[in-house]
Design an enzyme around this catalytic site. Structure first.
Site, PDB file in Angstrom:
ATOM      1  CD  GLU A 169      -3.080  -0.878   2.332  1.00 23.58           C
ATOM      2  OE1 GLU A 169      -3.038   0.003   2.963  1.00 23.58           O
ATOM      3  OE2 GLU A 169      -3.876  -1.809   2.406  1.00 23.58           O
ATOM      4  CG  HIS A 170       0.049   4.279   1.509  1.00 25.14           C
ATOM      5  ND1 HIS A 170      -1.296   4.782   1.438  1.00 25.14           N
ATOM      6  CD2 HIS A 170      -0.353   3.293   2.491  1.00 25.14           C
ATOM      7  CE1 HIS A 170      -2.197   4.594   2.047  1.00 25.14           C
ATOM      8  NE2 HIS A 170      -2.069   3.639   2.943  1.00 25.14           N
ATOM      9  NE  ARG A 171       3.952   4.566  -6.784  1.00 23.17           N
ATOM     10  CZ  ARG A 171       4.117   3.639  -7.725  1.00 23.17           C
ATOM     11  NH1 ARG A 171       3.015   2.784  -7.850  1.00 23.17           N
ATOM     12  NH2 ARG A 171       5.077   3.374  -8.477  1.00 23.17           N
ATOM     13  CG  LEU A 172       4.969   2.878   1.657  1.00 24.35           C
ATOM     14  CD1 LEU A 172       4.498   3.019   3.042  1.00 24.35           C
ATOM     15  CD2 LEU A 172       5.906   3.795   1.610  1.00 24.35           C
TER      16      LEU A 172
END
Length: 192
Positions: A169-172
């Site tokens: 999620e959230h490009r993590l």
């Protein structure tokens, strides 16, 4: 998670083979010609082991010309529903004649005939031309096994680098990379 990139590939690939609806063995193959001009297309992975990753094609095609001029490639598996991808980089070499013969024999008869009829990647004036060539080859091999054409066979990509990318999620994202060393593999992580 495994510290052996081939075991980890096997786990991810096996899961993709059971969950992906279409062509879970489809992989993007990136090549470059002698001048360094890139080209990418989808091929189908047809085998893998500790020696590398194998696909088959016409050895007179554009991709084969690229491979002859610059025998270094990149592969990319992307399984969107699993939110995973695997990148593989390394040199390419011919698969053995025995491997190529065995795989060719496993293909459907029409696929075998198509390998004889097609001048893959070359200009075609009309679909009817290809269909006529297919009919000619069909008649030529009527009632007998279709041998592997001399211009058709396998390629093996010997990995020097394998990256496993897991969407978060959230490009993590999570990125694990394995780099071949003289005595095995070095493992590390990359920033997302």
């Amino acid at each position: 998670m495994s510290t052996d990139p081939f075991a980890l590939f096997h786990d991810w690939y096996t899961e993709a083979r059971t969950t992906e609806l279409n062509d879970s063995n489809a992989v993007a193959l990136a090549t470059a010609d002698a001048e360094g001009h890139p080209s990418v297309r989808m091929v189908l992975l047809k085998g893998y082991d500790e020696r590398g990753f194998v696909f088959y094609t016409n050895r007179e095609s554009r991709k084969a010309g690229d491979l002859a001029a610059n025998p270094h490639v990149a592969l990319l598996f992307h399984w969107k529903s699993l939110r995973r991808q695997i990148r593989i980089e390394g040199p390419v070499s011919f698969a053995s004649d025995a491997e190529s013969d065995a795989y060719f024999a496993s293909r459907s008869r029409d696929s075998q005939l198509g390998a004889w009829a097609s001048d893959q990647s070359r200009p075609l004036d009309a679909r009817a031309t290809f269909e006529a060539r297919f009919a000619e080859v069909q008649a030529r091999f009527e009632g007998q096994p279709v041998p592997r054409p001399p211009h058709w066979g396998g390629y093996r990509v010997t990995p020097e680098r394998i990256e496993f990318w897991l969407d978060r999620e959230h490009r993590l994202h999570e990125r694990r990379v394995f780099t071949r060393t003289h005595d095995g593999w070095a493992e590390g992580m990359l920033f997302p």
